[in-house]
Scaffold this active site. Structure first.
Site, short mmCIF file in Angstrom:
data_model
loop_
_atom_site.label_atom_id
_atom_site.label_comp_id
_atom_site.label_asym_id
_atom_site.label_seq_id
_atom_site.Cartn_x
_atom_site.Cartn_y
_atom_site.Cartn_z
N ASN A 1 13.59 3.88 5.28
CA ASN A 1 12.70 2.88 5.88
C ASN A 1 11.56 3.58 6.60
O ASN A 1 11.68 4.73 7.02
CB ASN A 1 13.48 1.98 6.85
CG ASN A 1 12.63 0.80 7.33
OD1 ASN A 1 11.89 0.21 6.56
ND2 ASN A 1 12.73 0.47 8.60
N HIS B 1 8.59 3.04 9.71
CA HIS B 1 8.25 2.22 10.88
C HIS B 1 6.95 2.73 11.50
O HIS B 1 6.78 3.94 11.69
CB HIS B 1 9.37 2.28 11.92
CG HIS B 1 9.14 1.35 13.06
ND1 HIS B 1 9.21 -0.02 12.93
CD2 HIS B 1 8.79 1.60 14.35
CE1 HIS B 1 8.94 -0.58 14.11
NE2 HIS B 1 8.68 0.37 14.97
N SER C 1 0.83 -1.21 0.00
CA SER C 1 0.00 0.00 0.00
C SER C 1 0.87 1.26 0.00
O SER C 1 0.51 2.27 -0.62
CB SER C 1 -0.96 0.00 1.19
OG SER C 1 -0.27 0.08 2.42
N ASN C 2 2.01 1.22 0.68
CA ASN C 2 2.91 2.37 0.63
C ASN C 2 3.58 2.49 -0.74
O ASN C 2 3.84 3.60 -1.21
CB ASN C 2 3.95 2.30 1.74
CG ASN C 2 3.41 2.82 3.06
OD1 ASN C 2 3.11 4.00 3.19
ND2 ASN C 2 3.24 1.92 4.03
N ARG D 1 12.74 -7.61 6.17
CA ARG D 1 14.06 -8.18 6.40
C ARG D 1 15.06 -7.05 6.61
O ARG D 1 14.83 -5.92 6.17
CB ARG D 1 14.53 -9.04 5.22
CG ARG D 1 13.72 -10.31 5.00
CD ARG D 1 14.34 -11.13 3.88
NE ARG D 1 15.70 -11.53 4.23
CZ ARG D 1 16.02 -12.63 4.91
NH1 ARG D 1 15.06 -13.45 5.32
NH2 ARG D 1 17.27 -12.92 5.19
N LEU D 2 16.15 -7.37 7.28
CA LEU D 2 17.23 -6.41 7.48
C LEU D 2 18.12 -6.43 6.25
O LEU D 2 18.56 -7.49 5.81
CB LEU D 2 18.04 -6.78 8.72
CG LEU D 2 19.12 -5.81 9.17
CD1 LEU D 2 18.51 -4.49 9.61
CD2 LEU D 2 19.93 -6.41 10.32
N ARG E 1 14.94 -15.64 0.02
CA ARG E 1 16.17 -15.95 0.77
C ARG E 1 16.59 -17.41 0.64
O ARG E 1 17.79 -17.72 0.49
CB ARG E 1 15.97 -15.57 2.25
CG ARG E 1 17.05 -16.08 3.20
CD ARG E 1 18.41 -15.47 2.90
NE ARG E 1 19.43 -16.03 3.78
CZ ARG E 1 20.12 -17.13 3.54
NH1 ARG E 1 19.88 -17.84 2.44
NH2 ARG E 1 21.02 -17.56 4.39
#
Length: 205
Positions: A111, A113, A17-18, A95-96, A63
């Site tokens: 990023n 949050h 959505s972002n 994921r980082l 991954r």
């Protein structure tokens, strides 16, 4: 003013959505940018459909298909470079990012949050804030580094928690703010309006 558009690489894990809000802001002209590629770590992420609907290339990198984190992160980096990405935008990417990508894009990874960092970092920011009983939470946009939810903060906006809020209703309120705040931060970056001074980010007038 230059008509040049910053090339964005958007990393997703889910519905996107972002990602959609960023695509819409690019197409409306609000953002002097274009989404060059969307990279997902999940093959069934709906964000890939959103990208396809706008003719944006989508790349799936899972991954388990790679022997270790180094090779996985190098695959991400190669996809970004292949599409000439200048700014990496993590939009619900769970994921980082490894040093392979971060070192190649110094202060070029954003990023989002769903809490007011440094409060409630991690994967469950909305639930953690609700469970703790705080009256205010919010949204943070920051530069990403090698530690989850720790990089220099660009923008924050508060969201009030009502007595009857559930995780779902609070998430809806937070998403509404995210869809405005994240494109604003991207716009500041594209217009070279951000200056990092230690842990602080100054927005240049």
């Amino acid at each position: 003013m230059s008509n040049r558009k910053t090339r964005l690489g958007v990393l997703i894990s889910g519905s996107g959505s972002n990602l959609q809000s960023i695509i819409d802001k690019c197409e409306s002209g609000y953002l002097p940018a274009e989404v060059a590629v969307v990279i997902s770590n999940k093959a069934d992420a709906y964000g890939l459909t959103r990208a396809a609907n706008h003719g944006i290339p989508g790349v799936v990198l899972v991954r388990k298909d790679y022997p270790d984190e180094f090779f996985y992160n190098m695959a991400i980096l190669n996809a970004l470079k292949e599409h000439d990405v200048e700014l990496v935008v993590m939009a619900g990417y769970m994921r980082l990012l490894g040093p392979e990508v971060l070192d190649a894009y110094p202060n070029q990874v954003l990023n989002l949050h769903p809490a007011l960092l440094p409060s409630f970092p991690g994967a469950h920011g909305i639930k953690d804030a609700l469970d703790y009983g705080v009256k205010v939470t919010g949204v943070t946009v920051h530069f990403a580094n090698e530690i989850f939810d720790e990089g220099p903060i660009i923008l924050q906006e508060a969201v009030s928690i009502a007595e009857d809020d559930t995780e779902n209703t609070l998430a809806q309120k937070i998403h509404t703010v995210e869809h405005v705040l994240y494109p604003r931060a991207v716009k500041f970056y594209c217009e070279d309006a951000l200056a990092i001074e230690g842990k602080k980010v100054r927005i240049k007038e």
